[in-house]
Write an enzyme that holds these catalytic residues in place. Structure first.
Site, PDB file in Angstrom:
ATOM      1  N   LEU A  54       0.903  -1.157   0.000  1.00 54.42           N
ATOM      2  CA  LEU A  54       0.000   0.000   0.000  1.00 54.42           C
ATOM      3  C   LEU A  54       0.939   1.203   0.000  1.00 54.42           C
ATOM      4  O   LEU A  54       1.504   1.551   1.030  1.00 54.42           O
ATOM      5  CB  LEU A  54      -0.883   0.041   1.248  1.00 54.42           C
ATOM      6  CG  LEU A  54      -1.843  -1.119   1.503  1.00 54.42           C
ATOM      7  CD1 LEU A  54      -2.788  -0.764   2.635  1.00 54.42           C
ATOM      8  CD2 LEU A  54      -2.621  -1.480   0.260  1.00 54.42           C
ATOM      9  N   PRO A  55       1.106   1.824  -1.165  1.00 51.70           N
ATOM     10  CA  PRO A  55       2.265   2.719  -1.340  1.00 51.70           C
ATOM     11  C   PRO A  55       2.079   4.091  -0.703  1.00 51.70           C
ATOM     12  O   PRO A  55       2.023   5.108  -1.395  1.00 51.70           O
ATOM     13  CB  PRO A  55       2.384   2.820  -2.855  1.00 51.70           C
ATOM     14  CG  PRO A  55       0.989   2.609  -3.359  1.00 51.70           C
ATOM     15  CD  PRO A  55       0.308   1.696  -2.391  1.00 51.70           C
ATOM     16  N   CYS A  56       2.042   4.142   0.610  1.00 50.75           N
ATOM     17  CA  CYS A  56       1.930   5.455   1.256  1.00 50.75           C
ATOM     18  C   CYS A  56       3.196   6.278   1.018  1.00 50.75           C
ATOM     19  O   CYS A  56       3.192   7.481   1.229  1.00 50.75           O
ATOM     20  CB  CYS A  56       1.629   5.306   2.747  1.00 50.75           C
ATOM     21  SG  CYS A  56       2.827   4.351   3.641  1.00 50.75           S
ATOM     22  N   HIS A  57       4.273   5.613   0.547  1.00 48.50           N
ATOM     23  CA  HIS A  57       5.477   6.385   0.221  1.00 48.50           C
ATOM     24  C   HIS A  57       5.261   7.266  -1.007  1.00 48.50           C
ATOM     25  O   HIS A  57       6.077   8.122  -1.293  1.00 48.50           O
ATOM     26  CB  HIS A  57       6.673   5.439   0.005  1.00 48.50           C
ATOM     27  CG  HIS A  57       6.472   4.435  -1.095  1.00 48.50           C
ATOM     28  ND1 HIS A  57       5.839   3.227  -0.911  1.00 48.50           N
ATOM     29  CD2 HIS A  57       6.796   4.478  -2.416  1.00 48.50           C
ATOM     30  CE1 HIS A  57       5.810   2.562  -2.066  1.00 48.50           C
ATOM     31  NE2 HIS A  57       6.378   3.296  -2.984  1.00 48.50           N
ATOM     32  N   ARG A  58       4.160   7.034  -1.746  1.00 47.61           N
ATOM     33  CA  ARG A  58       3.906   7.855  -2.944  1.00 47.61           C
ATOM     34  C   ARG A  58       3.087   9.104  -2.620  1.00 47.61           C
ATOM     35  O   ARG A  58       2.709   9.836  -3.534  1.00 47.61           O
ATOM     36  CB  ARG A  58       3.181   7.021  -4.008  1.00 47.61           C
ATOM     37  CG  ARG A  58       4.050   5.926  -4.589  1.00 47.61           C
ATOM     38  CD  ARG A  58       3.339   5.099  -5.661  1.00 47.61           C
ATOM     39  NE  ARG A  58       4.050   3.837  -5.863  1.00 47.61           N
ATOM     40  CZ  ARG A  58       3.467   2.699  -6.213  1.00 47.61           C
ATOM     41  NH1 ARG A  58       2.155   2.658  -6.411  1.00 47.61           N
ATOM     42  NH2 ARG A  58       4.180   1.601  -6.355  1.00 47.61           N
TER      43      ARG A  58
END
Ligand SMILES: [Zn+2]
Length: 350
Positions: free
Chosen positions: A315-319
């Site tokens: 779940l790409p919360c880094h994006r």
């Protein structure tokens, strides 16, 4: 992991014993297992034996212990008696779950200890002890890896040493009763450092960098929410994840297929589902994300929901970044967020 340029700068500062780097970085010495401040009077380690950290906590979590000569956990000009007594006490019983109550033994006032630790190192005494304990436990797990592989192939799931180390992080699993859920948790090494994954036979529940702040609390919440025992082991989900993660870090996988289980409020789930729609290699601001959910003023709530994400990378919360282009926060540390954003961009260009 710090950029190579920065590590080189730190190494030079270490060799030159530059006092202006005090507090900026710490160096872990692989051959001795200790970590030092830049001005340590001991003989300087070779470049290839150094690991650099920007906080003492990161050094502890990487299982280094404080050097006795330069005492990296004390202020260079003012060695606090309380701090050095407590650091020594933890070294004598590093596996103990230290609490504020234990400070009575040393006739130390908990609020004084808290203030002194916090002021110098940005963490409380209890957090210090926990970081040291987790670092040691994780080292045991790492060292146990080959043993475990052997035992799995001979029909045992894990060695008791591994189980002990694991329980010191995960807490002791309740007696396995009938109808009790079981989540298996596994350690995996990635190029951004070790990660821990928890899954059952159907889905992945947690994937985090071991150094993520608050990981222990997160695992505790997971255990309560799912009413599960979390024990070391692997499932088909974890095996599939391992393959996918390797490919992700090689730059050859842009979309994860490993099924995930989202445990959160309806709003959190909405945010996490929106996360999964941000294409690989792209970023979105918290405000844009709030707008896309029809709640343009809720960007703070969106940021909080991102912070509560328990399935890093997938779940790409880094994006998700700030509107002004700054990176914003990241539980696993800003350098990892930055690395992943750049890694994805570069991989797309290839
Ligand atoms: Zn030292």
């Amino acid at each position: 992991m710090l950029p190579l340029e920065l590590e080189k700068e730190y190494y030079q500062a270490l060799i030159d014993r530059k006092t202006e780097y005090e507090g900026v970085f710490f160096v872990g010495v692989k051959t001795t297992g200790v970590f030092c401040r830049p001005t340590c009077p001991a003989r300087k380690p070779k470049w290839e034996n150094c690991e650099f950290f920007e906080t003492a906590e990161e050094a502890l979590l990487a299982s280094f212990r404080p050097c006795k000569r330069c005492r990296p956990l004390s202020h260079p000009d003012l060695v606090s008696e309380i701090v050095s007594v407590l650091v020594d006490a933890v070294e004598k019983e590093p596996e103990k779950r230290w609490k504020d109550e234990d400070l009575q033994r040393f006739s130390v006032d908990p609020s004084t200890a808290r203030r002194q630790f916090k002021k110098r190192f940005g963490m409380t005494f209890v957090e210090y002890a926990r970081a040291r304990r987790m670092g040691l436990a994780f080292r045991h797990i790492r060292n146990g890896h080959s043993v475990i592989d052997t035992q799995i192939s001979t029909g045992y799931e894990s060695s008791s040493g591994f189980r002990d180390a694991f329980s010191s992080i995960m807490g002791t699993p309740p007696g396995l009763q009938e109808n009790c859920n079981v989540l298996k948790a596994s350690w995996m090494d990635t190029r951004l450092g070790p990660m821990v994954a928890a899954a059952d036979d159907e889905a992945l529940y947690l994937l985090e960098f071991v150094q993520r702040r608050g990981l222990e609390r997160e695992i505790e919440r997971l255990r309560q929410k799912t009413k599960s025992a979390i024990i070391p082991g692997s499932t088909a989900i974890i095996s599939s994840l391992e393959v996918e993660l390797d490919k992700y870090f090689e730059g050859t996988l842009t979309e994860f297929k490993t099924p995930v289980k989202l445990l959160g409020s309806p709003f959190q789930k909405q945010v996490w589902e929106a996360l999964q729609k941000i294409p690989y290699g792209e970023t979105l601001s918290y405000a844009e994300m709030a707008a896309s959910l029809g709640k343009p003023t809720a960007y703070r709530a969106v940021a909080r929901a991102n912070g509560a994400n328990q399935i890093a990378v997938i779940l790409p919360c880094h994006r998700v970044i700030n509107s002004n282009g700054e990176l914003g926060g990241y539980g696993g540390g800003i350098p990892r967020k930055k690395w992943m954003i750049q890694h994805e961009r570069k991989s797309l260009q290839k």
